[in-house]
Scaffold this motif. Structure first.
Motif, PDB file in Angstrom:
ATOM      1  N   THR A  84     -26.098  -9.924 -56.044  1.00  0.00           N
ATOM      2  CA  THR A  84     -27.067  -9.353 -55.104  1.00  0.00           C
ATOM      3  C   THR A  84     -27.817 -10.452 -54.356  1.00  0.00           C
ATOM      4  O   THR A  84     -28.052 -10.366 -53.156  1.00  0.00           O
ATOM      5  N   LEU A  85     -28.191 -11.492 -55.083  1.00  0.00           N
ATOM      6  CA  LEU A  85     -28.997 -12.552 -54.471  1.00  0.00           C
ATOM      7  C   LEU A  85     -28.110 -13.722 -54.059  1.00  0.00           C
ATOM      8  O   LEU A  85     -28.512 -14.894 -54.148  1.00  0.00           O
ATOM      9  N   PHE A  86     -26.931 -13.395 -53.616  1.00  0.00           N
ATOM     10  CA  PHE A  86     -25.935 -14.403 -53.232  1.00  0.00           C
ATOM     11  C   PHE A  86     -26.509 -15.445 -52.268  1.00  0.00           C
ATOM     12  O   PHE A  86     -26.366 -16.647 -52.468  1.00  0.00           O
ATOM     13  N   VAL A  87     -27.188 -14.952 -51.231  1.00  0.00           N
ATOM     14  CA  VAL A  87     -27.646 -15.868 -50.180  1.00  0.00           C
ATOM     15  C   VAL A  87     -28.702 -16.860 -50.685  1.00  0.00           C
ATOM     16  O   VAL A  87     -28.523 -18.075 -50.537  1.00  0.00           O
ATOM     17  N   PRO A  88     -29.783 -16.384 -51.320  1.00  0.00           N
ATOM     18  CA  PRO A  88     -30.735 -17.387 -51.802  1.00  0.00           C
ATOM     19  C   PRO A  88     -30.139 -18.324 -52.856  1.00  0.00           C
ATOM     20  O   PRO A  88     -30.477 -19.516 -52.879  1.00  0.00           O
ATOM     21  N   HIS A 149     -24.770  -3.281 -56.833  1.00  0.00           N
ATOM     22  CA  HIS A 149     -25.095  -4.368 -55.913  1.00  0.00           C
ATOM     23  C   HIS A 149     -26.024  -3.895 -54.825  1.00  0.00           C
ATOM     24  O   HIS A 149     -25.823  -2.840 -54.232  1.00  0.00           O
ATOM     25  N   GLY A 150     -27.049  -4.688 -54.562  1.00  0.00           N
ATOM     26  CA  GLY A 150     -28.059  -4.302 -53.589  1.00  0.00           C
ATOM     27  C   GLY A 150     -27.794  -4.949 -52.248  1.00  0.00           C
ATOM     28  O   GLY A 150     -26.767  -5.580 -52.020  1.00  0.00           O
ATOM     29  N   GLY A 151     -28.750  -4.783 -51.341  1.00  0.00           N
ATOM     30  CA  GLY A 151     -28.610  -5.345 -49.997  1.00  0.00           C
ATOM     31  C   GLY A 151     -28.579  -6.867 -50.035  1.00  0.00           C
ATOM     32  O   GLY A 151     -29.352  -7.495 -50.743  1.00  0.00           O
ATOM     33  N   LEU A 152     -27.688  -7.425 -49.258  1.00  0.00           N
ATOM     34  CA  LEU A 152     -27.478  -8.871 -49.295  1.00  0.00           C
ATOM     35  C   LEU A 152     -28.689  -9.634 -48.747  1.00  0.00           C
ATOM     36  O   LEU A 152     -28.957 -10.762 -49.136  1.00  0.00           O
TER      37      LEU A 152
ATOM     38  N   ALA B   6      -7.503 -10.049 -48.950  1.00  0.00           N
ATOM     39  CA  ALA B   6      -6.740 -11.207 -49.420  1.00  0.00           C
ATOM     40  C   ALA B   6      -7.328 -12.501 -48.870  1.00  0.00           C
ATOM     41  O   ALA B   6      -7.367 -13.525 -49.554  1.00  0.00           O
ATOM     42  N   SER B   7      -7.832 -12.428 -47.641  1.00  0.00           N
ATOM     43  CA  SER B   7      -8.341 -13.654 -47.041  1.00  0.00           C
ATOM     44  C   SER B   7      -9.599 -14.110 -47.761  1.00  0.00           C
ATOM     45  O   SER B   7      -9.855 -15.297 -47.948  1.00  0.00           O
ATOM     46  N   GLN B   8     -10.373 -13.115 -48.194  1.00  0.00           N
ATOM     47  CA  GLN B   8     -11.579 -13.485 -48.898  1.00  0.00           C
ATOM     48  C   GLN B   8     -11.289 -14.089 -50.264  1.00  0.00           C
ATOM     49  O   GLN B   8     -11.935 -15.038 -50.706  1.00  0.00           O
ATOM     50  N   ASN B 403     -18.782  -9.769 -52.317  1.00  0.00           N
ATOM     51  CA  ASN B 403     -19.552 -10.190 -51.147  1.00  0.00           C
ATOM     52  C   ASN B 403     -18.652 -10.776 -50.073  1.00  0.00           C
ATOM     53  O   ASN B 403     -17.695 -11.484 -50.360  1.00  0.00           O
ATOM     54  N   GLY B 404     -19.001 -10.494 -48.818  1.00  0.00           N
ATOM     55  CA  GLY B 404     -18.257 -11.107 -47.717  1.00  0.00           C
ATOM     56  C   GLY B 404     -18.763 -12.521 -47.483  1.00  0.00           C
ATOM     57  O   GLY B 404     -19.607 -13.031 -48.214  1.00  0.00           O
ATOM     58  N   GLY B 405     -18.198 -13.141 -46.462  1.00  0.00           N
ATOM     59  CA  GLY B 405     -18.768 -14.413 -46.026  1.00  0.00           C
ATOM     60  C   GLY B 405     -18.408 -15.614 -46.869  1.00  0.00           C
ATOM     61  O   GLY B 405     -19.057 -16.659 -46.789  1.00  0.00           O
ATOM     62  N   ILE B 406     -17.372 -15.483 -47.713  1.00  0.00           N
ATOM     63  CA  ILE B 406     -17.028 -16.643 -48.528  1.00  0.00           C
ATOM     64  C   ILE B 406     -16.471 -17.772 -47.661  1.00  0.00           C
ATOM     65  O   ILE B 406     -16.634 -18.947 -47.975  1.00  0.00           O
TER      66      ILE B 406
END
Ligand code: HDD
Ligand code: HEM
Ligand code: HEM
Lengths: 340, 461
Positions: A84-88, A149-152, B6-8, B403-406
């Protein structure tokens, strides 16, 4: 106290240790950033190098300790928290890399220009890292991390997160300035000690002020935490306030070593207060310690690991702190001082 | 959990491989460099001034390398959760103990590193020297623990699965059994010895480079021979450990062994393929040595060597990557044994190889070659396990983050590590140049402009 509670307490012990020891290291970076240009700031930066050089890597390991305890004892909350807290968390990781590398590189830089470049990386990331760690703490404390999972973005940008981020930076700066004042005083540089002491006073007052104002947003945004802080965690809040005032008084009277004790207690009590306030939840409002703990056999194993640490790493750590607090280590027997 | 593109998945793998591939080289220094420093430092305090100079210089280099190693390792522990929450949420408590034990090793290493680096002239020479010992010990423990996790992924044990697909629950967790799984000892020994090889050959390569440039003083010769001696011992042991590690695979990870050997079908008296690539199920361009594969991996000629056909196509690893990285590792390993033994043999016969430009050039190449063998070794183990993250239990695609954006985080890491690698190299280069130029060991940090009266902080003055 159940086995899961005990493991949570041992983990939280690591959080407190990290907040104090690494907190002081981060704060030193903040003062480094504000120390002025190369001409004016050289002396402070030299002191920072001396004070945190021997200890920063060991202090940093507390974070690893907390992470591994968390994912071993509470695998699901760990995965939820970090997803959830991927960005920070990414910012924290980036900050940790740039800070450690920048600090190590600066010491061996060849020219002033390079030293300033590495120093800037070290100092700026010392600001970023505690800020985002504080935001993470705020996100958990305000119940924004659930096992789903919550908001990114939204999960860590609420009011409590901002309070956490700002408060983390301020308390780190307060701790660091107090430590640096005590260190330079012991090393015989009274002028620098006064310079740091003044900064400690300012940042200490600011921390206190922000903590008081913070009651409002926390009350509105993080009900469970607010109730806890006014209820079962109230004694810690009071201890923190008293110790903080003591530290400020000692800073004014230039008794820096005592001020340092007060500062440590003040910060430790706040952090413990947070933990007590949200007990028995691990993820506030979403997962309790008891429900989200991993296998019993593993929790038991963790106790054994902790016992091993207590007889190996802890004595070593005490020796390190004893050594660096000796006067031979504080004074420059080894390196010719660059500034008077 | 959501389906992941797959790309992620690709991005996550690249990010993991990049950060591990970067970290592992530095971690080798954390494991083996203290021992090298110990050797010269001990000689130094027994009266050899040159050795003491080496110890002091190496300890300063260690300060830089260890710092970069520590921060890149921290990134890894974040990434376990950031990239592979599906692994950690299910198995965090199964594999957590070695990680936690490793935490202790890191503490001990970092504490004594601090004491050692700042202990020059502040501790008694004997005590100071001894602070290196806990660092060496924590190198052993740390390697064991981290490799235990990887070995568990290769040879999972210590738990039971209820249910199937990705919707299973894990019960009956026995963390100590998981830690002491049956792959751990060989993988650990192999990794540990690899660390000594890497550090030995890399340090020797640096001094060989200096000798080539005509710096023929005693310092350079001692730096070279000390490191080269350590590397030789490790190099000679390594193939034996590797060989035994390979034999284990026939039983526990047959698809990995098949990919390493480029064996398409299970055969008795299987040939060893040197080189070659697999296209549409057929091997092209390999030199085949009859029976040798059976002999090497099973201990005798008439035994079966598993082929890729033991698993359905979807569960086969990408054989070409595994095969070639395996052969690179073994090729380099074998060459390094021959090369290092040749040096000592010549030396016994009173030939000074250190005056031979050809020898020195080869010694310069041996450093990067050892690093390449290390990376190829990990590639073999890791890619050979595909598509599993935990062999036969959990697939990589079911472990990766939703999560996206990897790709973004991967790109950031790529840029940061490229910069970090370059700067590390340049800082160490500049240190060594300054040591040569001004003969001083302590390099003052230019915190401020050189001035007789450096001013006090603004408000004080
Ligand atoms: C904790 C376990 C662990 C350990 C000790 C290592 N790895 Fe690993 N590695 C993984 C856990 C892992 C993983 C999480 O399981 C990955 C991600 C995707 C995968 O299949 O395995 C992986 C993938 C992976 C890949 C990419 C494979 C692919 O194409 O998918 C490479 C090249 C490496 N690793 C290399 C290394 C290196 C150089 C290591 C030395 C430090 C290393 N691994 C240690
Ligand atoms: C998934 C794989 C890995 C993870 C998660 C990991 C994690 C870490 C972490 C968090 C640190 C920093 C500790 C500190 O602050 O000092 C570290 C450093 C270290 N790692 Fe790794 N590591 C991995 C792979 C390896 C491997 C394969 C080795 C093999 C030898 C290794 C050996 C070390 C050593 C010796 C250090 C200490 C380095 C130093 O202090 O300079 N690690 N690792
Ligand atoms: C010369 C003969 C060698 C042989 C026969 C050999 C064999 C092997 C085998 C079979 C594996 C796979 C183990 C598994 O997946 O369980 C492996 C892995 C590995 N090899 Fe080698 N190897 C040799 C030399 C080297 C050298 C010279 C290095 C590095 C300097 C090296 C570094 C590694 C590493 C880092 C791994 C992965 C981690 C591990 O299993 O410990 N190897 N090797």
């Amino acid at each position: 106290m159940s086995l899961a509670d005990l493991c949570a307490a041992l983990m939280f012990f690591g959080v407190v240790a990290y907040a104090i020891f690494a907190g002081a290291d981060f704060g030193s970076g903040v003062w480094d950033l504000l120390a002025g240009d190369a001409e004016r700031g050289g002396r402070l930066r030299h002191q920072i190098d001396k004070s945190i050089g021997p200890v920063w890597e060991a202090n940093h390991v507390w974070l690893i300790y907390v992470l591994v305890f968390l994912w071993t004892a509470f695998p699901k909350p760990f995965a939820a928290m970090i997803t959830t807290l991927f960005v920070p968390w990414l910012f924290v990781a980036l900050g940790i890399v740039l800070r450690g590398a920048g600090f190590a590189f600066r010491k061996f830089a060849e020219t002033l220009g390079q030293a300033r470049f590495y120093g800037a990386a070290f100092a700026a990331s010392s600001l970023i890292t505690p800020f985002f760690l504080g935001m993470i703490a705020g996100a958990i404390a305000s119940g924004r991390v659930s096992l789903e999972h919550g908001g990114l973005i939204t999960s860590w940008t609420g009011p409590t997160s901002w309070v956490g981020g700002v408060l983390a930076v301020l308390t780190c700066s307060f701790l660091a300035a107090t430590f640096l004042a005590a260190d330079s005083h012991r090393g015989g540089d009274h002028e620098l000690a006064r310079y740091c002491g003044r900064r400690a006073l300012v940042s200490g007052l600011a921390s206190g002020a922000v903590a008081m104002i913070a009651i409002l947003p926390i009350e509105a945004d993080a009900k469970t935490l607010a109730d806890g802080l006014q209820g079962k965690a109230a004694p810690f809040v009071i201890i923190s306030a008293v110790a903080g005032l003591f530290a400020l008084w000692r800073l004014r009277t230039e008794r820096y070593a005592r001020a340092r004790v007060g500062a440590v207690i003040a910060v430790a009590a706040v952090v413990v207060g947070w933990g007590v306030a949200q007990y028995p939840d691990l993820l506030v409002d979403h997962a309790t310690i008891a429900d989200s703990a991993g296998a019993r056999s593993t929790l038991f194993g963790l106790l054994i690991v902790f016992a091993i640490a207590a007889v190996t790493a802890v004595p070593a750590m005490i020796w390190l702190f004893v050594l660096v607090n000796r006067s031979e280590w504080a004074s420059d027997t080894h390196q010719a001082p660059l500034a008077p | 959990m959501l389906a992941v593109s797959a790309s992620q998945l690709m991005a996550a793998r690249y990010q993991m491989a990049l950060s591990l591939g970067f970290h592992i080289v530095l971690s080798c220094f954390g494991v083996a460099f203290p021992a090298l420093i110990y050797i010269v430092h001990r000689r130094g305090i027994r009266g050899d001034a040159d050795a003491l100079v080496l110890a002091k210089r190496w300890s300063k280099v260690a300060a830089v390398l260890f710092a970069v190693g520590a921060v890149s390792g921290t990134v890894l522990s974040f990434e376990m959760g950031l990239l592979w929450p599906g692994l950690m949420s299910r198995f965090g408590d199964v594999i957590g103990l070695p990680f936690a034990m490793e935490g202790i090793a890191f503490f001990v290493e970092a504490i004594f590193l601090g004491i050692y680096l700042y202990g020059w002239d502040r501790l008694s020479p004997k005590t100071h020297l001894r602070t290196l010992i806990p660092m060496m010990v924590s190198g052993v423990v740390g390697t064991f623990c981290i490799v235990a996790v990887n070995a568990w992924m290769n040879s999972p044990s210590g738990f039971r699965i209820v249910g199937d697909g990705t919707d299973f629950t894990v019960t009956d967790v026995q963390p100590w059994t998981a830690m002491f799984n049956n792959a751990v000892w060989l993988q650990f020994l192999h990794m540990f010895v690899a660390a000594y090889m890497v550090v030995g050959f890399v340090v020797a390569a640096v001094y060989a480079g200096g000798l080539l440039k005509g710096r023929r003083d005693r310092l350079h010769r001692m730096g070279f021979t000390t490191a080269f001696a350590v590397a030789t011992v490790a190099a000679v042991i390594q193939p034996m450990i590797g060989h035994v590690a390979g034999m284990r695979l026939a039983e526990h990870q047959p698809t990995k062994l098949a990919a390493m050997e480029l064996a398409t079908t299970t055969e008795r008296n299987a040939p060893l393929n040197l080189g070659g690539i697999l296209i549409d199920g057929k091997v092209y361009g390999a030199i085949r040595i009859p029976g040798l594969s059976s002999f090497l991996s099973r201990g005798w000629f008439n035994r079966d060597v598993p082929g890729l056909d033991v698993a359905p196509t979807a569960d086969q690893p990408p054989a070409n990557v595994v095969h070639n990285s395996f052969q690179i590792m073994v090729g380099i390993g074998t060459a390094l044994v021959l090369f290092s033994l040749w040096f000592w043999w010549r030396r016994r016969r009173q030939h000074d190889a250190l005056t031979s430009r050809r020898f020195l050039k080869l010694a310069v190449i041996a450093g990067p070659a050892a690093v390449l063998a290390l990376e190829s070794g990990w590639t073999t183990t890791e890619v050979g396990r595909q598509p599993w993250i935990v062999q036969d239990v959990l697939r990589v695609k079911d472990a990766v983050t939703p999560n996206g954006g990897i790709w973004i985080s991967f790109s950031v890491i790529l840029i940061v590590y490229a910069g970090l690698g370059t700067i590390t190299y340049r800082v160490i280069r500049s240190m060594s140049r300054r040591w040569r130029d001004n003969g001083q060991i302590d390099l003052p940090t230019p915190y401020g402009p050189p001035a007789e009266h450096a001013p006090v902080p603004a408000e004080v003055s």
